[in-house]
Write a protein that holds these residues in place. Structure first.
Motif, PDB file in Angstrom:
ATOM      1  N   ALA A   1      -0.587   5.320  -9.581  1.00 36.19           N
ATOM      2  CA  ALA A   1      -1.327   3.989  -9.780  1.00 36.19           C
ATOM      3  C   ALA A   1      -0.403   2.919 -10.371  1.00 36.19           C
ATOM      4  O   ALA A   1      -0.261   1.796 -10.131  1.00 36.19           O
ATOM      5  N   TYR A   2       0.317   3.552 -11.573  1.00 37.12           N
ATOM      6  CA  TYR A   2       1.212   2.532 -12.291  1.00 37.12           C
ATOM      7  C   TYR A   2       2.375   2.228 -11.283  1.00 37.12           C
ATOM      8  O   TYR A   2       2.664   0.999 -11.492  1.00 37.12           O
ATOM      9  N   PHE A   3       3.153   2.944 -10.663  1.00 39.59           N
ATOM     10  CA  PHE A   3       4.205   2.567  -9.688  1.00 39.59           C
ATOM     11  C   PHE A   3       3.684   1.652  -8.735  1.00 39.59           C
ATOM     12  O   PHE A   3       4.307   0.683  -8.065  1.00 39.59           O
ATOM     13  N   MET A   4       2.477   1.637  -8.315  1.00 37.97           N
ATOM     14  CA  MET A   4       1.779   0.912  -7.260  1.00 37.97           C
ATOM     15  C   MET A   4       1.632  -0.487  -7.920  1.00 37.97           C
ATOM     16  O   MET A   4       2.066  -1.443  -7.210  1.00 37.97           O
ATOM     17  N   GLU A   5       1.323  -0.619  -8.953  1.00 35.64           N
ATOM     18  CA  GLU A   5       1.001  -2.009  -9.802  1.00 35.64           C
ATOM     19  C   GLU A   5       2.228  -2.681  -9.991  1.00 35.64           C
ATOM     20  O   GLU A   5       2.369  -3.841  -9.866  1.00 35.64           O
ATOM     21  N   MET A   6       3.182  -1.787 -10.630  1.00 36.03           N
ATOM     22  CA  MET A   6       4.654  -2.330 -10.683  1.00 36.03           C
ATOM     23  C   MET A   6       5.094  -2.937  -9.486  1.00 36.03           C
ATOM     24  O   MET A   6       6.018  -3.919  -9.479  1.00 36.03           O
ATOM     25  N   ALA A   7       5.001  -2.189  -8.343  1.00 34.02           N
ATOM     26  CA  ALA A   7       5.542  -2.719  -7.080  1.00 34.02           C
ATOM     27  C   ALA A   7       5.126  -3.894  -6.485  1.00 34.02           C
ATOM     28  O   ALA A   7       5.770  -4.727  -6.068  1.00 34.02           O
ATOM     29  N   SER A   8       3.820  -4.221  -6.821  1.00 36.26           N
ATOM     30  CA  SER A   8       3.056  -5.470  -6.531  1.00 36.26           C
ATOM     31  C   SER A   8       3.823  -6.467  -7.275  1.00 36.26           C
ATOM     32  O   SER A   8       3.886  -7.736  -6.571  1.00 36.26           O
ATOM     33  N   CYS A   9       4.105  -6.300  -8.406  1.00 40.79           N
ATOM     34  CA  CYS A   9       4.617  -7.363  -9.193  1.00 40.79           C
ATOM     35  C   CYS A   9       6.058  -7.615  -8.836  1.00 40.79           C
ATOM     36  O   CYS A   9       6.326  -8.776  -8.644  1.00 40.79           O
ATOM     37  N   TYR A  10       6.805  -6.492  -8.537  1.00 37.22           N
ATOM     38  CA  TYR A  10       8.246  -6.822  -7.915  1.00 37.22           C
ATOM     39  C   TYR A  10       8.409  -7.585  -6.580  1.00 37.22           C
ATOM     40  O   TYR A  10       8.861  -8.346  -6.483  1.00 37.22           O
ATOM     41  N   LYS A  11       7.218  -7.130  -5.798  1.00 38.08           N
ATOM     42  CA  LYS A  11       7.198  -7.707  -4.386  1.00 38.08           C
ATOM     43  C   LYS A  11       6.834  -9.170  -4.639  1.00 38.08           C
ATOM     44  O   LYS A  11       7.052 -10.087  -4.024  1.00 38.08           O
ATOM     45  N   ALA A  12       5.683  -9.520  -5.601  1.00 39.43           N
ATOM     46  CA  ALA A  12       5.266 -11.119  -5.778  1.00 39.43           C
ATOM     47  C   ALA A  12       6.480 -11.803  -6.152  1.00 39.43           C
ATOM     48  O   ALA A  12       6.478 -13.035  -5.771  1.00 39.43           O
ATOM     49  N   ILE A  13       7.413 -11.428  -6.832  1.00 37.65           N
ATOM     50  CA  ILE A  13       8.664 -12.358  -7.415  1.00 37.65           C
ATOM     51  C   ILE A  13       9.959 -12.295  -6.703  1.00 37.65           C
ATOM     52  O   ILE A  13      10.999 -12.855  -6.749  1.00 37.65           O
ATOM     53  N   GLY A  14       9.579 -11.397  -5.537  1.00 38.03           N
ATOM     54  CA  GLY A  14      10.766 -11.325  -4.415  1.00 38.03           C
ATOM     55  C   GLY A  14      11.931 -10.326  -4.784  1.00 38.03           C
ATOM     56  O   GLY A  14      12.760 -10.072  -3.944  1.00 38.03           O
ATOM     57  N   LEU A  15      11.494  -9.273  -5.631  1.00 38.20           N
ATOM     58  CA  LEU A  15      12.581  -8.177  -5.818  1.00 38.20           C
ATOM     59  C   LEU A  15      12.050  -7.009  -4.745  1.00 38.20           C
ATOM     60  O   LEU A  15      11.507  -6.131  -5.375  1.00 38.20           O
ATOM     61  N   ARG A  16      12.595  -7.282  -3.866  1.00 41.33           N
ATOM     62  CA  ARG A  16      12.008  -6.243  -2.580  1.00 41.33           C
ATOM     63  C   ARG A  16      12.483  -4.911  -2.917  1.00 41.33           C
ATOM     64  O   ARG A  16      11.956  -3.801  -2.649  1.00 41.33           O
ATOM     65  N   THR A  17      13.967  -4.666  -3.378  1.00 38.34           N
ATOM     66  CA  THR A  17      14.559  -3.451  -3.476  1.00 38.34           C
ATOM     67  C   THR A  17      13.619  -2.724  -4.491  1.00 38.34           C
ATOM     68  O   THR A  17      13.511  -1.422  -4.520  1.00 38.34           O
ATOM     69  N   GLU A  18      13.471  -3.306  -5.697  1.00 35.49           N
ATOM     70  CA  GLU A  18      12.714  -2.775  -6.686  1.00 35.49           C
ATOM     71  C   GLU A  18      11.395  -2.163  -6.317  1.00 35.49           C
ATOM     72  O   GLU A  18      11.006  -1.031  -6.607  1.00 35.49           O
ATOM     73  N   ALA A  19      10.891  -3.140  -5.472  1.00 34.35           N
ATOM     74  CA  ALA A  19       9.400  -2.757  -5.128  1.00 34.35           C
ATOM     75  C   ALA A  19       9.325  -1.464  -4.003  1.00 34.35           C
ATOM     76  O   ALA A  19       8.494  -0.568  -4.076  1.00 34.35           O
ATOM     77  N   GLU A  20      10.367  -1.497  -3.184  1.00 34.45           N
ATOM     78  CA  GLU A  20      10.588  -0.485  -2.361  1.00 34.45           C
ATOM     79  C   GLU A  20      10.924   1.029  -3.025  1.00 34.45           C
ATOM     80  O   GLU A  20      10.329   1.945  -2.773  1.00 34.45           O
ATOM     81  N   ASP A  21      11.633   0.779  -4.153  1.00 34.10           N
ATOM     82  CA  ASP A  21      11.807   2.115  -5.058  1.00 34.10           C
ATOM     83  C   ASP A  21      10.635   2.495  -5.551  1.00 34.10           C
ATOM     84  O   ASP A  21      10.384   3.898  -5.540  1.00 34.10           O
ATOM     85  N   CYS A  22       9.658   1.549  -6.069  1.00 35.38           N
ATOM     86  CA  CYS A  22       8.511   2.200  -6.561  1.00 35.38           C
ATOM     87  C   CYS A  22       7.675   2.759  -5.505  1.00 35.38           C
ATOM     88  O   CYS A  22       6.896   3.799  -5.683  1.00 35.38           O
ATOM     89  N   TYR A  23       7.746   2.384  -4.384  1.00 33.43           N
ATOM     90  CA  TYR A  23       6.668   2.959  -3.182  1.00 33.43           C
ATOM     91  C   TYR A  23       7.387   4.455  -2.816  1.00 33.43           C
ATOM     92  O   TYR A  23       6.583   5.136  -2.617  1.00 33.43           O
ATOM     93  N   LYS A  24       8.630   4.314  -2.955  1.00 34.08           N
ATOM     94  CA  LYS A  24       9.292   5.667  -2.590  1.00 34.08           C
ATOM     95  C   LYS A  24       9.072   6.561  -3.698  1.00 34.08           C
ATOM     96  O   LYS A  24       8.832   7.720  -3.252  1.00 34.08           O
ATOM     97  N   ILE A  25       8.811   6.226  -4.792  1.00 33.92           N
ATOM     98  CA  ILE A  25       8.509   7.278  -5.849  1.00 33.92           C
ATOM     99  C   ILE A  25       7.125   7.733  -5.769  1.00 33.92           C
ATOM    100  O   ILE A  25       6.854   9.149  -6.088  1.00 33.92           O
ATOM    101  N   VAL A  26       6.268   6.853  -5.371  1.00 32.90           N
ATOM    102  CA  VAL A  26       4.789   7.486  -4.966  1.00 32.90           C
ATOM    103  C   VAL A  26       4.667   8.439  -3.828  1.00 32.90           C
ATOM    104  O   VAL A  26       4.099   9.243  -3.951  1.00 32.90           O
ATOM    105  N   VAL A  27       5.511   7.777  -2.646  1.00 35.82           N
ATOM    106  CA  VAL A  27       5.441   8.689  -1.662  1.00 35.82           C
ATOM    107  C   VAL A  27       6.189  10.116  -1.824  1.00 35.82           C
ATOM    108  O   VAL A  27       5.633  11.196  -1.362  1.00 35.82           O
TER     109      VAL A  27
END
Length: 593
Positions: free
Chosen positions: A66-92
């Motif tokens: 849940a922590y990485f999902m929340e952080m990924a949504s913040c990265y995605k909201a400010i346009g940091l797509r690479t960091e958001a993708e990394d967070c989603y990959k960690i969860v997967v």
């Protein structure tokens, strides 16, 4: 809204999210960091939320899916797509089959494929940050900062490059390695200081205490050892092991019956239960706790020693170990003896009687601990102690009844607190004389002499040659006869004297001089109690005459010498009768140290 942001900044800045040093607040208050980040994310202040999200990666217990999902949504909201993708990959990677993370990662891949440039580059990420930072700075200052004027701390944070999140496993492994090295260094230093500290070196003892306190605090900070429900056993440090420990007891028992080894994850991987923490076996950790508690008690910090022992008691690695629990409670009553705390002594003695029900040594331990306590207001014969011992006595009586009789007395059923290796309740096989005498003396100490005599008589029927039972019966009858409610005082006195003389005859048949002297003194003191001084004096004088023989025995077996008590009684007789010369002679010979 700007005022709300400023208020939150001022409120949360005390957490100092940029501090990554040892002892930073992130290690003490990770839950507050998570709450602050969640509040800022809900308010759509994503840049500020990331300041509090990113330090949490260092805390293994809070870096969950849940922590990485929340952080990924913040990265995605400010346009940091690479960091958001990394967070989603960690969860997967960490939670196989997480549908939400897979769906969002797939959406981002589709969006990247539809983009003219294919994917967001690093340069674009920097441009996005710079654009947003300039926009926020322009809104607050109405112009760009002049040369030499520093940007606000929050704007500098947004301009700073973001690190790509590491794997949660990698972060936890690095932290564990560092922590294990620190703990082992402290442990080795403590072992080096142990011998000098025990020999009285004050500087070594001070350092030893500080290191031990640090080690204990580090152990207590690990929440794996202190689950919400202390009945959850310890199966390991991994998330799978914790999930297994949190399962209901009946499910674990069912799994245990199906397979010899039921410590398996949902994927079928077997869990090996660790026997150490930071490379130090758990029995060493228990020694650290108990030795530190004893040292505190010896220094007069009784309450602090209780806190340390309670911390060891509530740790699941010790709570579910019978040997550890035994040592913990032995240390507990030792600290209580050092502090002369009779209430704690009674509570700990009751634990031994509960865990080792129908065992004679448990009842003897209760009596011995209370005998060693010097407190004025004794808990030996207080209401809770009396009722508890009576319940133990009822349990013995109930277990000795025939089956037909036992069913007719359902309301008198007592609980059995001890089980064998197969989980079956252990029942008493015979009546325990020590239990009868214990309850009789509790009643005797409460001045319920008539009721105490009943239990002494039951004990005498089981052990008719026991001299102490006869002495207890004698004193019970005599004190009951001196009460105002006694109906036939002379008859009761004769019963008491009969048991007293039987006790005297038993002791006189002994081969030990100390036991013979004890009988002389007790008979003399009984006559003294009744005011029959002319009968008491010959026994007191024989007690003095046997002092030399008792002293010879005392050097070998630690026998008690009653010569001074007898001399004091005789001195009072001669002084009261006017024979001061004889009183002075007794004093100079026996009472001058």
């Amino acid at each position: 809204m700007r005022i709300w942001l400023t208020t939150l900044q001022n409120h949360f800045e005390c957490l100092d999210p940029e501090d990554y040093q040892i002892g930073a607040k992130i290690y003490d208050y990770p839950d507050l960091f998570r709450e602050a980040a969640n509040a800022l994310r809900v308010g759509r202040y994503f840049h500020e939320a990331l300041r509090y999200y990113e330090p949490i990666q260092q805390i293994r217990e809070y870096a969950d899916a849940a922590y990485f999902m929340e952080m990924a949504s913040c990265y995605k909201a400010i346009g940091l797509r690479t960091e958001a993708e990394d967070c989603y990959k960690i969860v997967v990677d960490s939670e196989r089959g997480n549908p939400e993370a897979r769906r969002r990662l797939l959406e981002m891949c589709k969006e990247s494929a539809m983009s003219p440039k294919g994917a967001t580059t690093t340069d674009e990420v920097i441009l996005v940050r710079q654009h947003k930072a300039r926009k926020c700075v322009g809104d607050m200052d109405a112009k760009r900062p002049k040369r030499g004027k520093a940007l606000p701390s929050w704007a500098t944070t947004m301009l700073a490059p973001r690190l790509v999140p590491h794997s949660a496993k990698q972060i936890s492994l690095e932290k564990e390695e560092t922590q294990e090295e620190d703990v082992n260094a402290l442990f080795l230093r403590r072992e080096t200081l142990t011998e000098p500290a025990r020999n009285g070196d004050e500087s070594s003892k001070t350092e030893w205490m500080a290191i031990t306190r640090t080690l204990i605090q580090g152990f207590k900070d690990n929440k794996v050892f202190y689950p919400f429900d202390k009945h959850h056993k310890f199966y390991g440090y991994s998330r799978e092991a914790r999930s297994l420990a949190a399962r209901p007891k009946h499910e674990l028992d069912a799994l245990a019956e199906q397979s010899k080894s039921f410590l398996e994850t949902a994927q079928g991987d077997q869990i090996v239960v660790p026997t150490n923490y930071c490379g130090i076996p758990f029995y060493f950790w228990l020694d650290i706790f108990l030795e530190y508690a004893l040292t505190l008690a010896q220094g007069g910090n009784i309450l602090s020693s209780y806190e340390i022992i309670a911390a060891a008691f509530h740790a699941n690695v010790f709570y579910h170990s019978p040997n550890s629990l035994f040592l913990i409670h032995v240390c507990w009553f030792t600290c209580a003896l050092l502090g002369n705390d009779d209430e704690t002594l009674c509570n700990i003695a009751r634990w031994f009687m509960k865990e080792y029900q129908f065992v004679t040594d448990g009842y003897r331990l209760f009596s011995a601990l209370n005998r060693l306590s010097n407190s004025e207001n004794s808990w030996y014969n207080c209401g809770p102690s009396q009722k508890y011992v009576l319940r133990q006595l009822k349990a013995v009586d109930f277990s000795l009844l025939a089956d037909a009789r036992r069913k007719s007395l359902f309301q008198e059923r007592a609980s059995y607190t001890t089980k064998d290796d197969n989980g079956n309740q252990i029942r008493a096989q015979d009546m325990d004389v020590a239990l009868l005498m214990l309850y009789g003396h509790i009643l005797y100490a409460g001045k319920s002499y008539a009721y105490a005599v009943n239990y002494f008589l039951r004990a005498l029927a089981l052990d008719p040659t026991n001299a102490i039972i006869k002495l207890s019966l004698s004193l019970g009858y005599l004190h009951y006869a001196l009460k105002r409610q006694a109906d036939n005082r002379h008859h009761i006195l004769m019963q008491g004297m009969a048991f007293l003389l039987e006790y005297y005859d038993c002791r006189q048949r002994s081969s030990r001089s100390s036991e013979k002297q004890e009988a002389e003194y007790n008979v003399a003191h009984t006559y003294h109690l009744l005011g029959l001084t002319h009968l008491a004096i010959p026994y007191y004088e024989r007690c003095l005459a046997m002092s030399a023989a008792v002293q010879v025995e005392e050097s070998g077996c630690g026998a008690e010498n009653f010569a001074q008590e007898a001399a004091l009684a005789l001195q009072s007789f001669w002084a009261a009768s006017g024979n001061m010369k004889k009183a002075r002679e007794l004093t100079e010979k026996w009472l001058v140290v």
